[in-house]
Design a protein around this motif. Sequence first.
Motif, PDB file in Angstrom:
ATOM      1  N   TRP A   1       2.339  -6.507   6.073  1.00  0.00           N
ATOM      2  CA  TRP A   1       1.664  -5.214   5.926  1.00  0.00           C
ATOM      3  C   TRP A   1       2.470  -4.112   6.601  1.00  0.00           C
ATOM      4  O   TRP A   1       2.728  -3.068   6.002  1.00  0.00           O
ATOM      5  CB  TRP A   1       0.258  -5.300   6.518  1.00  0.00           C
ATOM      6  N   SER A   2       2.863  -4.340   7.832  1.00  0.00           N
ATOM      7  CA  SER A   2       3.634  -3.329   8.565  1.00  0.00           C
ATOM      8  C   SER A   2       4.995  -3.086   7.913  1.00  0.00           C
ATOM      9  O   SER A   2       5.445  -1.938   7.785  1.00  0.00           O
ATOM     10  CB  SER A   2       3.831  -3.766  10.013  1.00  0.00           C
TER      11      SER A   2
ATOM     12  N   GLN B   1       4.583  -0.919   4.880  1.00  0.00           N
ATOM     13  CA  GLN B   1       4.369   0.482   5.271  1.00  0.00           C
ATOM     14  C   GLN B   1       5.691   1.138   5.649  1.00  0.00           C
ATOM     15  O   GLN B   1       6.008   2.248   5.196  1.00  0.00           O
ATOM     16  CB  GLN B   1       3.420   0.534   6.475  1.00  0.00           C
TER      17      GLN B   1
ATOM     18  N   MET C   1      -2.088   6.207  10.216  1.00  0.00           N
ATOM     19  CA  MET C   1      -2.509   5.126   9.336  1.00  0.00           C
ATOM     20  C   MET C   1      -3.880   4.640   9.798  1.00  0.00           C
ATOM     21  O   MET C   1      -4.046   4.272  10.963  1.00  0.00           O
ATOM     22  CB  MET C   1      -1.545   3.945   9.420  1.00  0.00           C
TER      23      MET C   1
ATOM     24  N   SER D   1      -5.418   5.700   4.465  1.00  0.00           N
ATOM     25  CA  SER D   1      -5.917   4.329   4.544  1.00  0.00           C
ATOM     26  C   SER D   1      -6.009   3.735   3.149  1.00  0.00           C
ATOM     27  O   SER D   1      -5.763   4.404   2.149  1.00  0.00           O
ATOM     28  CB  SER D   1      -7.303   4.327   5.215  1.00  0.00           C
TER      29      SER D   1
ATOM     30  N   GLN E   1      -5.015  -4.193  -0.349  1.00  0.00           N
ATOM     31  CA  GLN E   1      -4.455  -2.915   0.068  1.00  0.00           C
ATOM     32  C   GLN E   1      -3.070  -2.750  -0.570  1.00  0.00           C
ATOM     33  O   GLN E   1      -2.463  -3.716  -1.016  1.00  0.00           O
ATOM     34  CB  GLN E   1      -4.320  -2.876   1.592  1.00  0.00           C
TER      35      GLN E   1
ATOM     36  N   PRO F   1       0.061  -1.245   0.949  1.00  0.00           N
ATOM     37  CA  PRO F   1       0.678  -0.618   2.121  1.00  0.00           C
ATOM     38  C   PRO F   1       1.965   0.141   1.840  1.00  0.00           C
ATOM     39  O   PRO F   1       2.238   1.149   2.505  1.00  0.00           O
ATOM     40  CB  PRO F   1       0.926  -1.798   3.065  1.00  0.00           C
ATOM     41  N   TYR F   2       2.788  -0.300   0.891  1.00  0.00           N
ATOM     42  CA  TYR F   2       4.016   0.430   0.579  1.00  0.00           C
ATOM     43  C   TYR F   2       3.666   1.847   0.121  1.00  0.00           C
ATOM     44  O   TYR F   2       4.236   2.830   0.600  1.00  0.00           O
ATOM     45  CB  TYR F   2       4.804  -0.308  -0.500  1.00  0.00           C
TER      46      TYR F   2
ATOM     47  N   GLN G   1       0.885   3.388   0.616  1.00  0.00           N
ATOM     48  CA  GLN G   1       0.263   4.095   1.725  1.00  0.00           C
ATOM     49  C   GLN G   1       1.345   4.797   2.545  1.00  0.00           C
ATOM     50  O   GLN G   1       1.179   5.941   2.964  1.00  0.00           O
ATOM     51  CB  GLN G   1      -0.534   3.126   2.600  1.00  0.00           C
ATOM     52  N   GLY G   2       2.465   4.104   2.755  1.00  0.00           N
ATOM     53  CA  GLY G   2       3.578   4.715   3.475  1.00  0.00           C
ATOM     54  C   GLY G   2       4.159   5.915   2.739  1.00  0.00           C
ATOM     55  O   GLY G   2       4.467   6.949   3.341  1.00  0.00           O
TER      56      GLY G   2
ATOM     57  N   GLU H   1       1.839   8.827   3.194  1.00  0.00           N
ATOM     58  CA  GLU H   1       1.956   9.405   4.541  1.00  0.00           C
ATOM     59  C   GLU H   1       3.165  10.332   4.642  1.00  0.00           C
ATOM     60  O   GLU H   1       3.090  11.413   5.237  1.00  0.00           O
ATOM     61  CB  GLU H   1       2.043   8.275   5.567  1.00  0.00           C
TER      62      GLU H   1
END
Length: 390
Positions: A104-105, A108, A178, A196, A331, A333-334, A336-337, A340
């Motif tokens: 996940w991290s 992101q 995040m 999110s 989710q 996450p990519y 989401q990044g 952001e």
Amino acid sequence: MKKTLLLFMTILFGAIFALAACGNQDSSSSPEGENEEKAAELPETGALTINEDIPSDRDILSKGPNGELAISAKTLRLSEEEIAKVKEGNYKAAIVMHYAGNDWSKAQIDGLEAAFDRMGIEVIAVTDGQFKAEKQVSDIETVLAKDPDIIVSIPVDPVSTAAAYKKAADAGVKLVFMDNAPQGLTAGTDYVSVVSADNYGNGVEAAEIMAAQLEEKGKIGVIFHDADFFVTRQRTEAFEKTIKEKYPNIEIVARSGITDPNAGEKIASAMLTKNPELDGIFAVWDVPAEGVLAAARTAGREDLVITTIDLGTNVALDIASDGIVKGLGAQLPYDQGVAEAILAAQSLLGTETPPYVAVPSLNVTKDNILEAWKMVYHTDAPDVIQQAAQ
């Protein structure tokens, strides 16, 4: 009090996001995930958006940490002209993670770095808080000494890290968060936005998959996160409300709370022993769902239906193998990044930004497991999952 909050947040974020055991990471470098293939790069021309293939035909159902209505990340857009203006600024960004050693991290960070690269923004640091608030505060101090224009971060503890983030905000740094915001900071004044996943929407997806697998009838159990945190609370509320309101012939007959993500097997085993008539169990994220899977196998309950949230490697493998885990809400996450990074750039340009943005939910079953993995992580699924899916 601070120690209690730190313990809570450590358990929470480790439970939601960790797919592997914690390892020591150099705080100045990006982590290595389980996927060896490099994530796909963003297009070099055209407007910058999140993945256009992400479904946009559904409403965002989640609300923000302060009850904010969500704006879909699908609406975010940075034109080529705006990208050119950002490049002229020679800006610098830092990514301050709570923990940087899981899929996940890594996803992101990959999304953020790809988007910042497209904008000509230099990423001067990627730090790993290792789930320790004092480490993250130190990371923020170290990063501030490098004079960044942007910090994108997820607080380990929204209380004990708040002063450090406030210091960054007072220094004029554009803060994008995040999932959660530090206590006492205000959107539009101290920080740009919170981004999110649509956690409520993912809870709905898990409920719909459960109902379809049970042909809209049966008895089920729910394993929820026994803490007052909006991310996991929204998931469980969504699942239970959808079942109760749309599927009256499905009865929730057992509920058990979890604080230790590794206690999933023990809790599920007790639930199955007390309620042998259960047809299915929902677990609030993939780590305890792995425990439910183990308990079901031990009990000889290969007929049990499990649904959850978060596309972890182990649950993905079971879905691909047509196992007990039948599907989940995922989710992204990519993306989401990427969202952001877009919000950070818009703030630099003086564009008004929404206080809370969410990436749409994703329904994942055996039918789309390989496509879903690529959409979530922007890389092909590991060979073991590809082989199982065949």
